[in-house]
Design a protein around this motif. Structure first.
Motif, mmCIF file in Angstrom:
data_model
loop_
_atom_site.group_PDB
_atom_site.id
_atom_site.type_symbol
_atom_site.label_atom_id
_atom_site.label_comp_id
_atom_site.label_asym_id
_atom_site.label_seq_id
_atom_site.Cartn_x
_atom_site.Cartn_y
_atom_site.Cartn_z
ATOM 1 N N ALA A 17 0.818 -1.218 0.000
ATOM 2 C CA ALA A 17 0.000 0.000 0.000
ATOM 3 C C ALA A 17 0.850 1.265 0.000
ATOM 4 O O ALA A 17 0.318 2.362 -0.077
ATOM 5 C CB ALA A 17 -0.919 -0.004 1.223
ATOM 6 N N GLY A 18 2.167 1.121 0.077
ATOM 7 C CA GLY A 18 3.052 2.284 0.076
ATOM 8 C C GLY A 18 3.157 2.975 1.421
ATOM 9 O O GLY A 18 3.638 4.106 1.498
ATOM 10 N N LEU A 19 2.752 2.300 2.492
ATOM 11 C CA LEU A 19 2.803 2.895 3.826
ATOM 12 C C LEU A 19 4.101 2.592 4.562
ATOM 13 O O LEU A 19 4.474 3.321 5.474
ATOM 14 C CB LEU A 19 1.615 2.400 4.668
ATOM 15 N N ASP A 20 4.755 1.512 4.206
ATOM 16 C CA ASP A 20 6.033 1.125 4.814
ATOM 17 C C ASP A 20 7.070 0.959 3.713
ATOM 18 O O ASP A 20 6.720 0.710 2.552
ATOM 19 C CB ASP A 20 5.903 -0.201 5.579
ATOM 20 N N ASP A 21 8.326 1.075 4.097
ATOM 21 C CA ASP A 21 9.409 0.847 3.143
ATOM 22 C C ASP A 21 9.510 -0.635 2.815
ATOM 23 O O ASP A 21 9.278 -1.500 3.667
ATOM 24 C CB ASP A 21 10.746 1.326 3.717
ATOM 25 N N ASP A 22 9.885 -0.915 1.597
ATOM 26 C CA ASP A 22 10.086 -2.292 1.157
ATOM 27 C C ASP A 22 11.366 -2.816 1.781
ATOM 28 O O ASP A 22 12.442 -2.263 1.536
ATOM 29 C CB ASP A 22 10.172 -2.334 -0.366
ATOM 30 N N PRO A 23 11.296 -3.884 2.615
ATOM 31 C CA PRO A 23 12.504 -4.400 3.253
ATOM 32 C C PRO A 23 13.471 -5.034 2.266
ATOM 33 O O PRO A 23 14.655 -5.164 2.551
ATOM 34 C CB PRO A 23 11.972 -5.438 4.250
ATOM 35 N N GLY A 24 12.973 -5.417 1.114
ATOM 36 C CA GLY A 24 13.841 -5.968 0.078
ATOM 37 C C GLY A 24 14.375 -7.357 0.369
ATOM 38 O O GLY A 24 15.128 -7.898 -0.407
ATOM 39 N N THR A 25 14.003 -7.955 1.497
ATOM 40 C CA THR A 25 14.524 -9.270 1.861
ATOM 41 C C THR A 25 13.491 -10.375 1.691
ATOM 42 O O THR A 25 13.742 -11.506 2.031
ATOM 43 C CB THR A 25 14.992 -9.267 3.330
ATOM 44 N N VAL A 26 12.331 -10.033 1.164
ATOM 45 C CA VAL A 26 11.258 -11.002 1.002
ATOM 46 C C VAL A 26 11.477 -11.797 -0.277
ATOM 47 O O VAL A 26 11.732 -11.228 -1.334
ATOM 48 C CB VAL A 26 9.892 -10.282 0.955
ATOM 49 N N LEU A 27 11.381 -13.115 -0.155
ATOM 50 C CA LEU A 27 11.500 -13.948 -1.350
ATOM 51 C C LEU A 27 10.277 -13.760 -2.228
ATOM 52 O O LEU A 27 9.157 -13.654 -1.726
ATOM 53 C CB LEU A 27 11.628 -15.424 -0.958
ATOM 54 N N PRO A 28 10.462 -13.707 -3.539
ATOM 55 C CA PRO A 28 9.311 -13.548 -4.427
ATOM 56 C C PRO A 28 8.375 -14.750 -4.321
ATOM 57 O O PRO A 28 8.802 -15.861 -4.062
ATOM 58 C CB PRO A 28 9.917 -13.465 -5.826
ATOM 59 N N PHE A 29 7.097 -14.500 -4.531
ATOM 60 C CA PHE A 29 6.102 -15.569 -4.524
ATOM 61 C C PHE A 29 6.257 -16.351 -5.814
ATOM 62 O O PHE A 29 6.223 -15.784 -6.897
ATOM 63 C CB PHE A 29 4.699 -14.957 -4.420
ATOM 64 N N ASN A 30 6.427 -17.655 -5.698
ATOM 65 C CA ASN A 30 6.636 -18.497 -6.880
ATOM 66 C C ASN A 30 5.459 -19.412 -7.158
ATOM 67 O O ASN A 30 5.531 -20.242 -8.042
ATOM 68 C CB ASN A 30 7.905 -19.339 -6.724
ATOM 69 N N GLY A 31 4.379 -19.270 -6.384
ATOM 70 C CA GLY A 31 3.221 -20.129 -6.570
ATOM 71 C C GLY A 31 2.322 -19.626 -7.671
ATOM 72 O O GLY A 31 2.601 -18.642 -8.346
ATOM 73 N N GLY A 32 1.221 -20.301 -7.811
ATOM 74 C CA GLY A 32 0.237 -19.934 -8.814
ATOM 75 C C GLY A 32 -0.679 -18.837 -8.304
ATOM 76 O O GLY A 32 -0.388 -18.178 -7.307
ATOM 77 N N PRO A 33 -1.789 -18.638 -8.957
ATOM 78 C CA PRO A 33 -2.747 -17.617 -8.525
ATOM 79 C C PRO A 33 -3.298 -17.952 -7.147
ATOM 80 O O PRO A 33 -3.284 -19.104 -6.713
ATOM 81 C CB PRO A 33 -3.826 -17.651 -9.591
ATOM 82 N N LEU A 34 -3.788 -16.942 -6.459
ATOM 83 C CA LEU A 34 -4.340 -17.153 -5.128
ATOM 84 C C LEU A 34 -5.611 -17.990 -5.178
ATOM 85 O O LEU A 34 -5.991 -18.580 -4.191
ATOM 86 C CB LEU A 34 -4.641 -15.808 -4.458
ATOM 87 N N GLY A 35 -6.282 -18.019 -6.283
ATOM 88 C CA GLY A 35 -7.508 -18.784 -6.405
ATOM 89 C C GLY A 35 -8.721 -17.914 -6.649
ATOM 90 O O GLY A 35 -9.818 -18.403 -6.848
ATOM 91 N N GLY A 36 -8.540 -16.618 -6.604
ATOM 92 C CA GLY A 36 -9.642 -15.700 -6.817
ATOM 93 C C GLY A 36 -9.153 -14.271 -6.691
ATOM 94 O O GLY A 36 -7.960 -14.018 -6.599
ATOM 95 N N ARG A 37 -10.119 -13.352 -6.646
ATOM 96 C CA ARG A 37 -9.769 -11.936 -6.567
ATOM 97 C C ARG A 37 -9.936 -11.425 -5.146
ATOM 98 O O ARG A 37 -10.742 -11.932 -4.383
ATOM 99 C CB ARG A 37 -10.641 -11.126 -7.514
ATOM 100 N N MET A 38 -9.160 -10.366 -4.833
ATOM 101 C CA MET A 38 -9.211 -9.759 -3.510
ATOM 102 C C MET A 38 -8.965 -8.265 -3.656
ATOM 103 O O MET A 38 -8.133 -7.836 -4.445
ATOM 104 C CB MET A 38 -8.133 -10.383 -2.615
#
Length: 95
Positions: A17-38
């Motif tokens: 949401a742009g409220l916190d700085d990106d820590p840059g240490t998070v591994l990218p999500f490599n899975g498929g779609p979440l299963g729906g919309r949010m």
């Protein structure tokens, strides 16, 4: 409106949401779609009552899970929030 790319699903919601700085240490999500919309609303808490009908008119119906960014869930990932919303949705609909 901030569309979230699949590789960013593991980042905290407040970062997305742009409220916190990106820590840059998070591994990218490599899975498929979440299963729906949010949709996660941020900074619109006073307008939710009029916003929900507008979302419905824009084609964002009951199949799209909806949440408000809160102090409690701001550190959650999109994946965690989606799973929690889906669990609650299924419980409320007797599934």
């Amino acid at each position: 409106v901030v569309p979230v790319a699949r590789q960013d699903y593991n980042k905290p919601l407040a970062v997305l949401a742009g409220l916190d700085d990106d820590p840059g240490t998070v591994l990218p999500f490599n899975g498929g779609p979440l299963g729906g919309r949010m949709v996660v609303l941020c900074g619109l808490e006073d307008q939710v009552d009029c916003l929900l009908p507008a979302l419905s008119q824009a084609g964002i119906g009951r199949d799209c899970l909806k949440a408000v960014l809160t102090p409690h869930n701001r550190t959650w990932t999109a994946v965690k929030l989606y799973q929690e919303l889906l669990r609650e949705h299924q419980a409320m609909n007797g599934r």
